[in-house]
Design an enzyme around this catalytic site. Structure first.
Site, short mmCIF file in Angstrom:
data_model
loop_
_atom_site.label_atom_id
_atom_site.label_comp_id
_atom_site.label_asym_id
_atom_site.label_seq_id
_atom_site.Cartn_x
_atom_site.Cartn_y
_atom_site.Cartn_z
CE1 TYR A 338 0.45 11.23 -2.55
CE2 TYR A 338 0.95 8.99 -1.89
CZ TYR A 338 0.12 9.89 -2.53
OH TYR A 338 -1.03 9.45 -3.12
CD GLU A 414 -12.34 -12.33 5.74
OE1 GLU A 414 -12.84 -13.31 6.32
OE2 GLU A 414 -12.87 -11.77 4.76
#
Ligand SMILES: [Zn+2]
Ligand SMILES: [Zn+2]
Length: 438
Positions: A338, A414
């Site tokens: 990468y 969340e």
């Protein structure tokens, strides 16, 4: 309370911008976030419970494609194995952007106690392993599905075009396969639709919910693995002069390689890392083996330094081995690496106020240089890119000791879904509107 204060307190109560936010969030951002909160949570839980490894995101990709179709978009599927894209054309002329999410999970056996914890197992490198969204890519997919729905609802008023880009295999591909961002580009995703900017986000344990981190320029390292075989000549351990000892040569090579960063790299400019991860050689105490294998990884933040370290390591390998009468076969670097994940400085400066609107001025922080890597870098090498982190650790929990991404205990609050959706929506709308602030 004056009207504006009432409105602001409602926003805060709904999980909106903190009180010290300098500028109000766009009203359509708050509305969309409120309307979509339940759906995004449900999608994320569903994806979390059904994780799939890189290049195997079949169910996830189908979920994404069906959702995009239900919004009236025409997704292209099967890009780089399981990648999905769709383009939304706004009702007005304007720039083009791409919003990216990665879809793959990891070979990790989940050890959280959430009711939707994964019990999925699969075969990975010949072993039965658990599969878990231990990097939070389930959140990225759910957020981008929510963004697509929000932006489709604004279509008529929207200037420009948006590509929703769901990519497979960010964490790497099974041996012998190709995939990820690099392969999506090779298959022409940015040829049919060349964006003016690409945006991505990542949820992370290192920040609390309500925090975002970002920095201009290099942010995450280039990651390059390498393989070196030192070849000697096998002989009896009691008579080393009859052979060539690759173990001593390899030991010398590992030591000398430490000088690449400490003596030859300008560490005042940017840091670098050279790590040997495994050494294999020999079978018995009284046999000098024929060869020794070394593998490792290099992390850099600049293309020039990256190339220089490759050359230095090849040079050290060859000449240290030669000094011992040994030879080397060196593959530096190996494939599937990468590049540096760098944020375009102009784009980062321009979008900073948008991120601040989403979480409040004091909550956008500089993460410093991160020696981990990200294949968003391939997209951001093609067009100006902005990539930022969204805190996933619950407020009140020490984010420095929370189980990190890739841990079997990685836990996503969340609330991060809401923050991610609001931040990216604000960024997208501000960019498309051509708002230049700050
Ligand atoms: Zn990861
Ligand atoms: Zn990740």
């Amino acid at each position: 309370m004056p009207r504006i204060a009432i409105l602001l307190s409602i926003l805060i109560a709904l999980g909106g911008a903190p009180a010290h936010a300098q500028e109000a969030q766009r009203s359509e951002v708050a509305e969309a976030a409120n309307a979509l909160r339940g759906k995004v949570v449900a999608w994320r839980r569903d994806i979390h419970q059904h994780p799939e490894l890189g290049n195997r995101e079949v169910r996830t990709a189908a979920l994404v494609a069906n959702h995009l179709r239900s919004l009236g978009l025409e997704p292209t599927t099967g890009i780089a194995t399981t990648g999905v894209t769709a383009v939304l054309k706004g009702g007005k002329p304007g720039p083009r952007i791409a919003l990216r999410a990665d879809m793959d999970a990891l070979p990790v056996t989940e050890r959280t106690d959430v009711p939707f914890a994964s019990t999925v197992t699969t075969t990975f490198r010949g072993e039965t392993v658990g599969v878990m969204h231990a990097c939070g890519h389930d959140a990225h997919v759910a957020i981008l599905m929510g963004l697509a729905e929000a932006l489709v609802a604004m279509r008529d008023e929207l200037p420009g075009e948006i590509m929703f880009l769901f990519q497979p295999a960010e964490e790497g591909v099974p041996q012998g396969e190709v995939g990820g961002a690099k392969e999506m580009l090779a298959q022409g995703v940015f040829e049919t639709f060349k964006p003016d900017a690409v945006f991505g986000l990542h949820v992370g344990s290192a920040l609390n919910v309500g925090q975002i981190s970002v920095r201009p320029g290099p942010m995450m390292a280039a990651s390059d693995s390498f393989e070196i075989t030192v070849n000697g000549r096998q002989t009896h351990g009691s008579r080393p002069w009859n052979g060539v000892d690759p173990i001593v040569a390899a030991a010398d090579l590992v030591s000398t390689a430490q000088t690449i960063v400490s003596r030859r790299t300008d560490i005042t400019r940017l840091p670098a890392v050279v790590t040997f991860g495994a050494i294999k050689g020999g079978i018995r105490h009284n046999i000098i083996p024929e060869s020794v294998e070394l593998i490792g990884t290099i992390r850099t933040f600049d293309e020039g330094m990256r190339e220089a370290i490759f050359a230095d390591l090849r040079n050290v390998s060859e000449h240290v081995a030669a000094a011992h009468g040994a030879t080397v076969e060196a593959t530096i670097p190996l494939d599937h690496n990468y590049p540096v994940t760098a944020n375009d400085p102009g784009l980062t400066a321009r979008m900073m106020p948008s991120l601040e609107k989403a979480v409040g001025t004091g909550n956008v922080i500089d993460p410093g240089l991160i020696t981990g890597a990200e294949d968003f870098s391939f997209f951001a090498r093609e067009v100006p890119g902005l990539y930022f982190f969204v805190g996933a650790t619950p407020q009140g929990v020490d984010a420095t000791t929370a189980p990190s991404n890739h841990s079997p205990e990685f836990y996503l609050d969340e609330g991060a879904l809401d923050v991610g959706l609001r931040a990216m929506l604000q960024v997208a709308l501000d960019y498309l509107d051509g708002e230049v602030e700050g």
